[in-house]
Structures are given as structure tokens and as C-alpha cells.
Enzyme design. Structure first.
Site, PDB file in Angstrom:
ATOM      1  N   THR B 320       0.840  -1.196   0.000  1.00 30.51           N
ATOM      2  CA  THR B 320       0.000   0.000   0.000  1.00 30.51           C
ATOM      3  C   THR B 320       0.876   1.248   0.000  1.00 30.51           C
ATOM      4  OG1 THR B 320      -1.663  -1.169   1.274  1.00 30.51           O
ATOM      5  CG2 THR B 320      -1.865   1.224   1.190  1.00 30.51           C
ATOM      6  N   TRP B 323       2.496   1.678  -3.334  1.00 30.62           N
ATOM      7  CA  TRP B 323       1.521   2.090  -4.346  1.00 30.62           C
ATOM      8  C   TRP B 323       1.421   3.617  -4.400  1.00 30.62           C
ATOM      9  CZ3 TRP B 323      -2.946   4.990  -4.232  1.00 30.62           C
ATOM     10  CH2 TRP B 323      -3.739   4.945  -5.381  1.00 30.62           C
ATOM     11  N   HIS B 324       1.598   4.266  -3.225  1.00 24.06           N
ATOM     12  CA  HIS B 324       1.444   5.719  -3.167  1.00 24.06           C
ATOM     13  C   HIS B 324       2.577   6.468  -3.827  1.00 24.06           C
ATOM     14  CE1 HIS B 324      -1.744   4.847  -0.277  1.00 24.06           C
ATOM     15  NE2 HIS B 324      -2.191   6.054  -0.549  1.00 24.06           N
ATOM     16  N   GLY B 325       3.705   5.810  -3.994  1.00 24.56           N
ATOM     17  CA  GLY B 325       4.802   6.508  -4.641  1.00 24.56           C
ATOM     18  C   GLY B 325       6.049   5.651  -4.623  1.00 24.56           C
TER      19      GLY B 325
END
Lengths: 373, 467
Positions: B320, B323-325
Site C-alpha cells: 500500500t 503504491w502511493h509513490g
């Protein structure tokens, strides 16, 4: 049924507003220049594969649309007034005084700029091998601090000026305006909607300078005053607070005859004032036709003598009109546009006096002093 | 998270050119052509910022469309279907990996392995929205494989689903099974349109009137000032990221409704959560659900014993974060939550339950806000410097003090808007003309102020003025 009516109205209003804005945007003629904001508006972006694929087109289109949005003035004004209402003045670059005057937000210390600019000026004086006079003009907000009641950052023009003067070399003679201005009628020193000093402010500085040189200066009564109504200056444009009333521009005319010429404009002119400029958005250019690289003013009074070079910003558009009366020749050089070596000019002309006159704000933000040679 | 040159909803071009054009075309268009229209205008929307990546988008669509068809076709041969699914998923992840993580992986290798320091890292511009539309596409093939959703034989309908402009750039991540039916038969209605307008305007207001202001404050306070301004700045960023993100989701949901779609809620007042577990049930719901359904549960979830569950939590949260960066601080941020969630599962929740609600909210908010600092600072040095400011006593200079004071009213408004208090007040009003008028006036005022904010965005404070 009532719920339905609400939905109906909401949809109608929303669709009406986006479609009306879209249609008006397409149909209304586009201006190049905003009179109120006094700036050129974004031009229509050119469509090409390159501009499209680099994202340049999208970015420009957004700016173009924002600049030419229907009722733009209204919306920009609404945003500015809302921010004011929310107490955000201190985050803006224009503050509003109690009296409705508009001020530039305070300039902060910029030690690096002060040092490099002072170095350049000192080196220039040394190169000339002569005395050079140096005058920094405090900002309107500093002189009128008591007028700004809302939350504000501190005006420290006195410290900024002292810091610059402290770095003056032995060839530099610093002229202090703070005492004179402090003792004067403060409300008259600067415009209400512009960052410049008025005729009165400039006249005080002129008198101070003449006194320091031991030259004679003209009294207030030697001038005939006239008023030009409807002046909106730079702080008005930047504030977007369009409800601010216009003001009168006070013109000080000593009745003398002068010949004015510019390095970048053909012809000779026989007045310090340029009435055709009053038709333009920026009426401040009425004084000496606004900014030019080099302005030469010859005093036609046969008794006038001496010559003066002023390295200056736009504050001297007005100051120059006063200085012109006390010299045979005054030359104003603007380092932002004049890129020839000034020492050369000094050698050719052999000026009697040399003055560097800047507002504190311009002194701290201008990086053209490095051209000084 | 958003690039600079995207056609965002909160822009003049979107609001006063793209949107009216799309609505006009959409409602003039016969129903059976609407998916095609939606597909085409979505591609225009995507191509506005990055026409070069249109090919990637079309490839993703083709890949998953074919994947779905083949999986369905070979359904009877379980092994082959499974292999096909694996292939599609791997290809999807390869696309995401190449465009999003190449630089990150190579940089990390370079710093870990001394011999690789001369390695040239290629500059790959991140295709906008790729994390969202790859995840959406994957949900489709997986759902088809699991028989959770019917196969989509109409490539236009499928293309419209993947590229659908309302949620293309920043979510919510709409799972295929949630909209499968709406793709073939959806009913636009006045009521739906009106509610869409309302949600859209609220989202617009969150973004332009609150998030942007909080962003300005954070920008000022993040790099200089004392202790107080560090705390206020952290709160400002916490508010900014919520209003930015949830505003965007609201706009997407609103636009969806205007076009007859119904997307699931993505944010549910996360800052009133009384545990970190609850926070993640209220924050970016579509993402947490995606990871739960497609990673956590397939890994075994909580069905294989406590140790395995904790491992699963850490895997899911590292992913997770990533996934954000593509940066280690996002991984760190994810693991930070894995720690909290595990702790709550093991013992912390029991302790929390003994505390009064208000205190629990505050504690969770503090944990979340500190988490946002991990999220914000990609540079460890800056992060530590900021933490130093938070936990030491340093005085304020006059400039940061003034910033705090100036933004106090806006911040109070933002804090209020982050709680459901306003909504419940509104719901308590008696149904009738007054309530209707209030809602229309309120939305009208927000829309007016948003337009004002948009118009002044181009207003350059450093205008060239002939001084």
C-alpha cells in the site's frame, strides 16, 4: 414534489452557469491588456503537436482561459475581498490601511542582495574616484505603519536602510530621509493607491538633497499645484480590491522651461510632463514619460548651472522634475535598461554631482547593479 | 500525487469548456452510443496532459479485455484459465513496475551495491493515473476469473470503464463488479444529476477553498519557524491532504452521477476515527478494499493463524505504501501503519476502548498526522529536522506567528468541515422550502467562490509592473 423542485432549480442553475460561462468565453472579444490589473493577458495558445505533447498547450490554455474568463474582474475582486474577510491580509503582498490606503507588504531583510549591491555601488564610486551621493527611500507602509491596524508583518525599512548605509565606502555620502519624512505631513508623502511618493514626498527629498550639497532649493510656494483626478496606481492593481476609490495626482510645476530628450525615443520635448500619458492605464508615466534607459533634461533658465547624474528607479521620474530646476543639466540613468558603462558617460560629461537614488524595495530586489561599471 | 499538466477538475478549462461540451454531447447522444462517447471524451481528457501515453492506456485496455475473454473461454480448463490470469496480472504489474518503479529500483540497487554506482538511471515520466487504471483493470480480470463479474464482450464498454474520466486520475478505484451492470444499462435522472451537482460542488470547494489554503500555510511553515508553527503546519498538511484527496473523490462521484453512474463512497470522515483500524475503514476506502480483496484475503487473511495474519498485514501495508509513490518513505509510511494495526489487533485496541471517545480521536489523529510527515518528507534529513522542531521548545519568529494567526479562521473552518457536524446539522433541518433554499444558496455560494479562486489562480503576485 418539493424535493423535485429543488433538484430542478439546482441543475438549472449549475448548467446555466457553466454553459453561460462557456458561451461568453467563446463569444466575448478578448482583450490584450487588463486596465485594472495593468498587465498583459495570456495570449491564445498555438496548437501544434509539440505544444500538445509537451503539455505546454494544456498549461497555456488554462492560463489563457483564466485570464479571459467572463466577469474576470468581478471574480478576482471577489476572491481578494473574501481573503480579506478571512483575515488573510498578512499573507498578501498588499496591505489595506485603516484609511483605505493600499500599501506594499514590508520588505524583508535580504543580506545577500544588500551586500552585493553595496559592493557594486562602492566599486563604482571608487572607479570614478569621486564622491557619490546615495539615497534610499523608505516605503509608504513604513512611514504609515500606524494606519495599518490589521495583522501585519513588521516594516523594518529603518534597519534595512541602516544596514545598507553601514556598508557604504568612503566615497559614498548617505542621505537620510527618515527624519525629514518623519517630521512631515506623513499622509501626503505617498499615493493612496500606488507605491510611489507624491510630488510632496519627492520635493522633500529634493530639498534634503540640495541642503546636504549646500545648494539652494526651491520653496513649496515656488510651485503651482494642479490636480489630475482618477489616478489608480500599482498597489490598486495588485490588490484586486476594485472598490477602492481613485485619487488625485498632485502635479508640482515650477513654471520653468526645459528640453527633455530620451535615449530610446525620437525628438525633443519642452515639458517635464506628458499629458498624452494620462490616457494610458498607468498615469504615473505623466512624470517624465515613465521609464527610459537615459533621460536628459536641459534647463533653459540662463542662470542655471551645474550638472547631475542620477542612477535611479522610477521614484526619480518625479524627483527628476524637481532636480531639473536646480541644475543646468540633469541626466537620469536607469540600470534596468541602460547597459552602457556609466563611468564612460561620467568621463565624457564631467558631472558636478552623482546621485544614486532608490526605493528600499527596488534596492533589495533589483539585481542590475552588477552592470554598474 | 498529481502531475502538473493534467486536466484537473478544478480548472477553468475543465469546468467551463470540457464539462459543458461533454454534458451536451452525452445527453444529445442516443443511449446506445453513450459508452463510445464516454470512451472518446475520456481519451481526450487523458490525452490533454499526456498524449504520448494514450498508447499505454489503449494497450492496458486491450490487454485486460483479451485477458478477460480468454479466461472466460477456457474457463472449463482450470489450469489454463489460471495461467491466463497469472499472465495478465504479471503483464499489468510489469507495466506498472516499468513506468512507476524503474527509477526507484535502480536507485535503490545503486546505493546498496557498490559496483553499480555508475549505472545510468533512465528518466521515465510517470504516466498520469497509471496506478489507478492498472488496478481497476486488474480487478476486472480477477473478478472474471473468480466469476464475481460477467465477462465484458463489448470492447467499447470495457474501454469506457477503464478510461472513464471522472475517476481516471485520482480514483476512486472502481471495481469492475461494482459498475458492470451500470455499464450496459444505467438510468440518468434529474434526482441523480442534482445530487451529482451537489457532491461535485462540495468536492470543488474542498479542493479550492480549503485544501489549497491549507497547502499555502503548510508551504510557509514546513521549512522554517518554531515549535508551534511545526504543529500547526502538521495539522495544515493533515487537512490539506484530506480535502485534496476526498475533494477529488467527491468530484469524481459527482461527475459519475451526472452521467448516470453510482460509485461507492471513498472517504467517510476519517479524522473522527477512534482507532487506526477504523481510520483505514474510512480513508481511501476503495484502495483498502482493493488490497483486502485482491491481496490480503488471497494471502490467507486471518484464516491461517496469528503469525501468518501479521505477516499478511505487513505485506499488504508495504505494498500500500509503495503504491502511493516510488520512494522508500512511502514504504516506511505503509509499515508504520502495519505496526499500528498489528498493535491494535494484539493489545492496543483493548486499551483504547477504556479511554473517552474524544481522547481516542485525538490520539488517532496524532498518529495519523505523524504518519503524514513520513508521507510528505522524501528526504530523511528534512524529516528529522522537522521532528526536531515538533519535539523541542523553539520560539516563533514574527513571520510564522503571523501566518498562524492569519490562517486561524480558515483552519477552524477546515477542522469543522472535516467532521460530520455540518452535515448532521443540515440533516436535522425540517424538510421543506427553507432547507431546499438553504442548500441551493449554500452550494451556489461555494461554486461562486470556487470560480473566483479559479479566476485568480492565474493572477501572478509578481506581476511585471513598470515601477
Amino acid at each position: 414534489m418539493k424535493g423535485k423542485l429543488r433538484d430542478y432549480i439546482l441543475c438549472l442553475l449549475f448548467l446555466l452557469s457553466v454553459f453561460a460561462m462557456a458561451a461568453l468565453f467563446l463569444l466575448l472579444p478578448k482583450e490584450d491588456f487588463s486596465e485594472k490589473e495593468k498587465r498583459y493577458l495570456e495570449k491564445a495558445p498555438e496548437l501544434s503537436w509539440e505544444s500538445l505533447s509537451s503539455g505546454d498547450f494544456g498549461e497555456k490554455a488554462e492560463k489563457y482561459m483564466a485570464d479571459h474568463l467572463p466577469f474576470r474582474d468581478f471574480f478576482v475582486g471577489l476572491a481578494a475581498n473574501t481573503d480579506r474577510l478571512m483575515g488573510l491580509q498578512v499573507t498578501k503582498d498588499i496591505y489595506v490601511g485603516d484609511s483605505g490606503r493600499l500599501y506594499e507588504a514590508p520588505y524583508r531583510e535580504n543580506a545577500a542582495a544588500t551586500e552585493s549591491n553595496m559592493e557594486a555601488i562602492n566599486a563604482f564610486a571608487e572607479k570614478l574616484g569621486r564622491k557619490v551621493d546615495f539615497m534610499l527611500v523608505p516605503s509608504a507602509g513604513y512611514m504609515m505603519q500606524q494606519d495599518i491596524k490589521g495583522l501585519k508583518n513588521p516594516y523594518i525599512d529603518d534597519e534595512l536602510i541602516a544596514a545598507a548605509y553601514a556598508q557604504a565606502g568612503e566615497n559614498l555620502r548617505c542621505i537620510d530621509l527618515l527624519d525629514t519624512f518623519g517630521a512631515a505631513d506623513r499622509g501626503r508623502l505617498y499615493y493612496r493607491t500606488d507605491h510611489h511618493w507624491t510630488g510632496y514626498g519627492a520635493w522633500l527629498a529634493y530639498r534634503e538633497y540640495m541642503d546636504s550639497l549646500g545648494r539652494e532649493s526651491r520653496a513649496q510656494t515656488d510651485y503651482s499645484l494642479s490636480y489630475i483626478p482618477g489616478f489608480y496606481g500599482s498597489t490598486y492593481s495588485r490588490s484586486c480590491l476594485w472598490q477602492t476609490p481613485p485619487e488625485d495626482m498632485e502635479v508640482w510645476d515650477d513654471g520653468g522651461t526645459y528640453t527633455v530628450s530620451f535615449s530610446d525615443r525620437e525628438g525633443e520635448f519642452h515639458s517635464l510632463f506628458f499629458p498624452e500619458r494620462l490616457e494610458e492605464p498607468d498615469k504615473y508615466t505623466y512624470w517624465l514619460d515613465g521609464n527610459h534607459p537615459l533621460v536628459r533634461i536641459e534647463n533653459q533658465n540662463p542662470e542655471a548651472e551645474g550638472s547631475l547624474l542620477v542612477l535611479r528607479d522610477s521614484y526619480s521620474n518625479c524627483l527628476g522634475c524637481f532636480l531639473a530646476g536646480s541644475y543646468k543639466t540633469v541626466v537620469l540613468a536607469d540600470l534596468r535598461y541602460y547597459k552602457e558603462p556609466l563611468s564612460e558617460l561620467c568621463r565624457q560629461e564631467g558631472f558636478d554631482d552623482v546621485l544614486v537614488a532608490y526605493s528600499v524595495g527596488n534596492f533589495l530586489t533589483d539585481n542590475n547593479f552588477i552592470w554598474l561599471e | 500525487m498529481l502531475g502538473e499538466i493534467v486536466l484537473v477538475f478544478s480548472s477553468n478549462v475543465f469546468l467551463f469548456a470540457y464539462l459543458p461540451a461533454v454534458l451536451l454531447l452525452y445527453y444529445l447522444c442516443p443511449r446506445r452510443w453513450r459508452n463510445l462517447l464516454l470512451f472518446v471524451v475520456s481519451l481526450v481528457f487523458y490525452g490533454w496532459g499526456e498524449p504520448v501515453y494514450l498508447g499505454l492506456m489503449l494497450f492496458t485496455i486491450a490487454l485486460n479485455y483479451l485477458g478477460g475473454l480468454l479466461i472466460d473461454r477456457y474457463r472449463s480448463r482450470a489450469k489454463r484459465a489460471k495461467r491466463l490470469l497469472a499472465l495478465t496480472v504479471v503483464l499489468n504489474l510489469a507495466l506498472l513496475g516499468f513506468f512507476k518503479y524503474t527509477g526507484f529500483v535502480l536507485e535503490s540497487l545503486k546505493s546498496l551495491i557498490p559496483g553499480m554506482s555508475s549505472l545510468a538511471v533512465p528518466e521515465i515520466a510517470l504516466p498520469i493515473g497509471i496506478s489507478f487504471y492498472i488496478f481497476q483493470s486488474m480487478s476486472y480480470t480477477i473478478d472474471v476469473y473468480r466469476r464475481d463479474a460477467p465477462v465484458q464482450r463489448d470492447p467499447i464498454g470495457f474501454g469506457a470503464y477503464v478510461s472513464m474520466f471522472p475517476q481516471l486520475i485520482a480514483g476512486p478505484i472502481v471495481k469492475y463488479k461494482d459498475v458492470a451492470e451500470q455499464l450496459s444499462c444505467r438510468r440518468e435522472s434529474l434526482e441523480k444529476f442534482a445530487s451529482g451537482v451537489g457532491v461535485f460542488i462540495i468536492g470543488l470547494g474542498k479542493k479550492l477553498l480549503l485544501a489549497n489554503q491549507m497547502g499555502l500555510l503548510w508551504e510557509e511553515l514546513s521549512c522554517s519557524g518554531g515549535t508551534a508553527s511545526a504543529w500547526v503546519g502538521m495539522l495544515a498538511y493533515t487537512l490539506q491532504i484530506y480535502f485534496d484527496f476526498s475533494g477529488y473523490s467527491d468530484m469524481a462521484i459527482g461527475l459519475g452521477r451526472m452521467l448516470g453512474f453510482e460509485f461507492l463512497k471513498n472517504f467517510d470522515y476519517p479524522y473522527i476515527s477512534r482507532s487506526v483500524t477504523e481510520f483505514w475503514r474510512r480513508w481511501h476506502i476503495s484502495l483498502s478494499t482493493w488490497f483486502r480483496e485482491y491481496v490480503y484475503i488471497p494471502l490467507g487473511g486471518n484464516r491461517r493463524g496469528l503469525k501468518r495474519q501479521i505477516l499478511n498485514i505487513f505485506i499488504v501495508w508495504a505494498l500500500t505504501g509503495l503504491w502511493h509513490g516510488a520512494s522508500w518513505n512511502f514504504v516506511l509510511w505503509g509499515l508504520y501503519y502495519a505496526l499500528w494495526l498489528t498493535a491494535e489487533k494484539l493489545f492496543l485496541l483493548k486499551g483504547l476502548e477504556k479511554l473517552p471517545s474524544a481522547l481516542r480521536c485525538l490520539l488517532v489523529l496524532l498518529a495519523v498526522a505523524l504518519g503524514w510527515m513520513l508521507f510528505y518528507f522524501t528526504d530523511t534529513g528534512e524529516l528529522f529536522a522537522f521532528m526536531g522542531r515538533l519535539f523541542s521548545f523553539r520560539g516563533e519568529d514574527v513571520y510564522s506567528r503571523n501566518m498562524i494567526l492569519a490562517y486561524l479562521p480558515t483552519m477552524a473552518l477546515a477542522v469543522f468541515a472535516a467532521t460530520p457536524a455540518g452535515k448532521s446539522l443540515y440533516l436535522r433541518l425540517r424538510e421543506g422550502r427553507v432547507k431546499d433554499a438553504l442548500s441551493i444558496l449554500g452550494l451556489g455560494a461555494v461554486f461562486l467562490l470556487c470560480t473566483a479562486a479559479l479566476a485568480s489562480q492565474s493572477y501572478n503576485p509578481f506581476i511585471y509592473f513598470r515601477f
